[in-house]
Scaffold this motif. Structure first.
Motif, PDB file in Angstrom:
ATOM      1  N   LYS A 189      -8.897  -3.248  10.624  1.00  0.00           N
ATOM      2  CA  LYS A 189      -8.918  -3.755  12.004  1.00  0.00           C
ATOM      3  C   LYS A 189     -10.240  -3.404  12.677  1.00  0.00           C
ATOM      4  O   LYS A 189     -10.802  -4.218  13.412  1.00  0.00           O
ATOM      5  CB  LYS A 189      -7.733  -3.216  12.798  1.00  0.00           C
ATOM      6  CG  LYS A 189      -6.424  -3.883  12.434  1.00  0.00           C
ATOM      7  CD  LYS A 189      -5.280  -3.374  13.281  1.00  0.00           C
ATOM      8  CE  LYS A 189      -3.997  -4.118  12.943  1.00  0.00           C
ATOM      9  NZ  LYS A 189      -2.859  -3.667  13.751  1.00  0.00           N
ATOM     10  N   GLN A 190     -10.731  -2.205  12.424  1.00  0.00           N
ATOM     11  CA  GLN A 190     -12.015  -1.791  12.993  1.00  0.00           C
ATOM     12  C   GLN A 190     -13.142  -2.682  12.465  1.00  0.00           C
ATOM     13  O   GLN A 190     -14.109  -2.942  13.164  1.00  0.00           O
ATOM     14  CB  GLN A 190     -12.288  -0.336  12.655  1.00  0.00           C
ATOM     15  CG  GLN A 190     -13.522   0.222  13.333  1.00  0.00           C
ATOM     16  CD  GLN A 190     -13.688   1.700  13.076  1.00  0.00           C
ATOM     17  OE1 GLN A 190     -13.060   2.284  12.197  1.00  0.00           O
ATOM     18  NE2 GLN A 190     -14.553   2.322  13.862  1.00  0.00           N
ATOM     19  N   VAL A 236      -1.812  -5.758   3.770  1.00  0.00           N
ATOM     20  CA  VAL A 236      -1.887  -4.427   3.165  1.00  0.00           C
ATOM     21  C   VAL A 236      -0.464  -3.948   2.904  1.00  0.00           C
ATOM     22  O   VAL A 236       0.379  -3.977   3.807  1.00  0.00           O
ATOM     23  CB  VAL A 236      -2.619  -3.422   4.085  1.00  0.00           C
ATOM     24  CG1 VAL A 236      -2.703  -2.056   3.418  1.00  0.00           C
ATOM     25  CG2 VAL A 236      -4.011  -3.933   4.448  1.00  0.00           C
ATOM     26  N   VAL A 237      -0.210  -3.515   1.669  1.00  0.00           N
ATOM     27  CA  VAL A 237       1.135  -3.103   1.273  1.00  0.00           C
ATOM     28  C   VAL A 237       1.083  -1.727   0.629  1.00  0.00           C
ATOM     29  O   VAL A 237       0.417  -1.545  -0.395  1.00  0.00           O
ATOM     30  CB  VAL A 237       1.752  -4.105   0.270  1.00  0.00           C
ATOM     31  CG1 VAL A 237       3.211  -3.755   0.001  1.00  0.00           C
ATOM     32  CG2 VAL A 237       1.608  -5.532   0.763  1.00  0.00           C
ATOM     33  N   ASP A 238       1.755  -0.769   1.239  1.00  0.00           N
ATOM     34  CA  ASP A 238       1.814   0.582   0.679  1.00  0.00           C
ATOM     35  C   ASP A 238       3.046   1.279   1.252  1.00  0.00           C
ATOM     36  O   ASP A 238       3.299   1.178   2.449  1.00  0.00           O
ATOM     37  CB  ASP A 238       0.548   1.362   1.033  1.00  0.00           C
ATOM     38  CG  ASP A 238       0.327   2.551   0.120  1.00  0.00           C
ATOM     39  OD1 ASP A 238       1.280   3.346  -0.076  1.00  0.00           O
ATOM     40  OD2 ASP A 238      -0.792   2.698  -0.397  1.00  0.00           O
ATOM     41  N   ASP A 239       3.782   1.972   0.409  1.00  0.00           N
ATOM     42  CA  ASP A 239       4.972   2.667   0.898  1.00  0.00           C
ATOM     43  C   ASP A 239       4.649   4.050   1.467  1.00  0.00           C
ATOM     44  O   ASP A 239       5.510   4.698   2.051  1.00  0.00           O
ATOM     45  CB  ASP A 239       6.062   2.762  -0.172  1.00  0.00           C
ATOM     46  CG  ASP A 239       5.636   3.495  -1.419  1.00  0.00           C
ATOM     47  OD1 ASP A 239       4.433   3.812  -1.557  1.00  0.00           O
ATOM     48  OD2 ASP A 239       6.496   3.752  -2.278  1.00  0.00           O
ATOM     49  N   ASP A 240       3.402   4.488   1.329  1.00  0.00           N
ATOM     50  CA  ASP A 240       2.958   5.737   1.957  1.00  0.00           C
ATOM     51  C   ASP A 240       2.429   5.384   3.344  1.00  0.00           C
ATOM     52  O   ASP A 240       1.384   4.750   3.479  1.00  0.00           O
ATOM     53  CB  ASP A 240       1.870   6.382   1.101  1.00  0.00           C
ATOM     54  CG  ASP A 240       1.373   7.705   1.665  1.00  0.00           C
ATOM     55  OD1 ASP A 240       1.212   7.807   2.909  1.00  0.00           O
ATOM     56  OD2 ASP A 240       1.120   8.619   0.864  1.00  0.00           O
ATOM     57  N   ALA A 294      -1.403   3.213   7.270  1.00  0.00           N
ATOM     58  CA  ALA A 294      -2.006   3.278   8.606  1.00  0.00           C
ATOM     59  C   ALA A 294      -3.525   3.435   8.527  1.00  0.00           C
ATOM     60  O   ALA A 294      -4.260   2.820   9.312  1.00  0.00           O
ATOM     61  CB  ALA A 294      -1.400   4.430   9.399  1.00  0.00           C
ATOM     62  N   THR A 295      -4.007   4.224   7.583  1.00  0.00           N
ATOM     63  CA  THR A 295      -5.442   4.456   7.442  1.00  0.00           C
ATOM     64  C   THR A 295      -6.177   3.189   7.011  1.00  0.00           C
ATOM     65  O   THR A 295      -7.207   2.825   7.585  1.00  0.00           O
ATOM     66  CB  THR A 295      -5.705   5.594   6.431  1.00  0.00           C
ATOM     67  OG1 THR A 295      -5.035   6.778   6.880  1.00  0.00           O
ATOM     68  CG2 THR A 295      -7.183   5.869   6.278  1.00  0.00           C
ATOM     69  N   VAL A 296      -5.652   2.516   6.008  1.00  0.00           N
ATOM     70  CA  VAL A 296      -6.286   1.284   5.519  1.00  0.00           C
ATOM     71  C   VAL A 296      -6.240   0.202   6.592  1.00  0.00           C
ATOM     72  O   VAL A 296      -7.238  -0.477   6.853  1.00  0.00           O
ATOM     73  CB  VAL A 296      -5.633   0.804   4.204  1.00  0.00           C
ATOM     74  CG1 VAL A 296      -6.176  -0.558   3.783  1.00  0.00           C
ATOM     75  CG2 VAL A 296      -5.846   1.830   3.097  1.00  0.00           C
ATOM     76  N   ALA A 356      -5.599 -14.393   3.157  1.00  0.00           N
ATOM     77  CA  ALA A 356      -6.686 -14.631   2.199  1.00  0.00           C
ATOM     78  C   ALA A 356      -6.664 -13.601   1.066  1.00  0.00           C
ATOM     79  O   ALA A 356      -7.023 -13.902  -0.072  1.00  0.00           O
ATOM     80  CB  ALA A 356      -8.026 -14.582   2.924  1.00  0.00           C
ATOM     81  N   LEU A 357      -6.237 -12.379   1.388  1.00  0.00           N
ATOM     82  CA  LEU A 357      -6.270 -11.282   0.429  1.00  0.00           C
ATOM     83  C   LEU A 357      -5.085 -10.358   0.667  1.00  0.00           C
ATOM     84  O   LEU A 357      -4.677 -10.149   1.812  1.00  0.00           O
ATOM     85  CB  LEU A 357      -7.571 -10.479   0.604  1.00  0.00           C
ATOM     86  CG  LEU A 357      -7.745  -9.218  -0.243  1.00  0.00           C
ATOM     87  CD1 LEU A 357      -7.909  -9.583  -1.724  1.00  0.00           C
ATOM     88  CD2 LEU A 357      -8.938  -8.412   0.241  1.00  0.00           C
ATOM     89  N   ALA A 358      -4.567  -9.786  -0.413  1.00  0.00           N
ATOM     90  CA  ALA A 358      -3.539  -8.745  -0.322  1.00  0.00           C
ATOM     91  C   ALA A 358      -4.054  -7.502  -1.037  1.00  0.00           C
ATOM     92  O   ALA A 358      -4.585  -7.588  -2.142  1.00  0.00           O
ATOM     93  CB  ALA A 358      -2.229  -9.211  -0.945  1.00  0.00           C
ATOM     94  N   ILE A 359      -3.918  -6.360  -0.386  1.00  0.00           N
ATOM     95  CA  ILE A 359      -4.257  -5.071  -0.991  1.00  0.00           C
ATOM     96  C   ILE A 359      -2.924  -4.388  -1.275  1.00  0.00           C
ATOM     97  O   ILE A 359      -2.159  -4.102  -0.351  1.00  0.00           O
ATOM     98  CB  ILE A 359      -5.127  -4.221  -0.050  1.00  0.00           C
ATOM     99  CG1 ILE A 359      -6.429  -4.969   0.260  1.00  0.00           C
ATOM    100  CG2 ILE A 359      -5.407  -2.858  -0.681  1.00  0.00           C
ATOM    101  CD1 ILE A 359      -7.297  -4.286   1.299  1.00  0.00           C
TER     102      ILE A 359
END
Length: 87
Positions: free
Chosen positions: A26-27, A10-14, A19-21, A51-54
């Motif tokens: 993980k849950q 997961v890649v996000d600068d926010d 943290a939310t994603v 396997a996947l990148a968001i």
């Protein structure tokens, strides 16, 4: 013997979005890697082959599109985009 969990980058600068994603994945019992910029995302993808990148579309430095281009050219990692922008 249990199957390994699918690994998702997961890649996000926010930081709040990141943290939310990450927490949600993980849950849902995924193995999650996280990066807050494109350069770190590429390093993690190269090392771990998830396997996947968001990917966040708009980030300072390398954008999600830049990371996607790298993934498409150099890995078998699938990717999808996450963005708050309608365009």
């Amino acid at each position: 013997m249990t199957e390994p969990k699918p690994q998702i980058l997961v890649v996000d600068d926010d930081r709040l979005v990141l943290a939310t994603v990450v927490a949600g994945l993980k849950q849902a019992d995924f193995d999650v890697l996280e990066a807050d910029n494109g350069d770190d995302a590429i390093l993690l993808a190269r090392r771990h082959r998830p396997a996947l990148a968001i990917l966040d579309m708009r980030m300072q430095g390398k954008s999600g599109m830049d990371v996607a281009r790298y993934l498409a050219a150099n890995t078998n990692t699938g990717f999808m985009f996450l963005s708050a922008f309608g365009d």
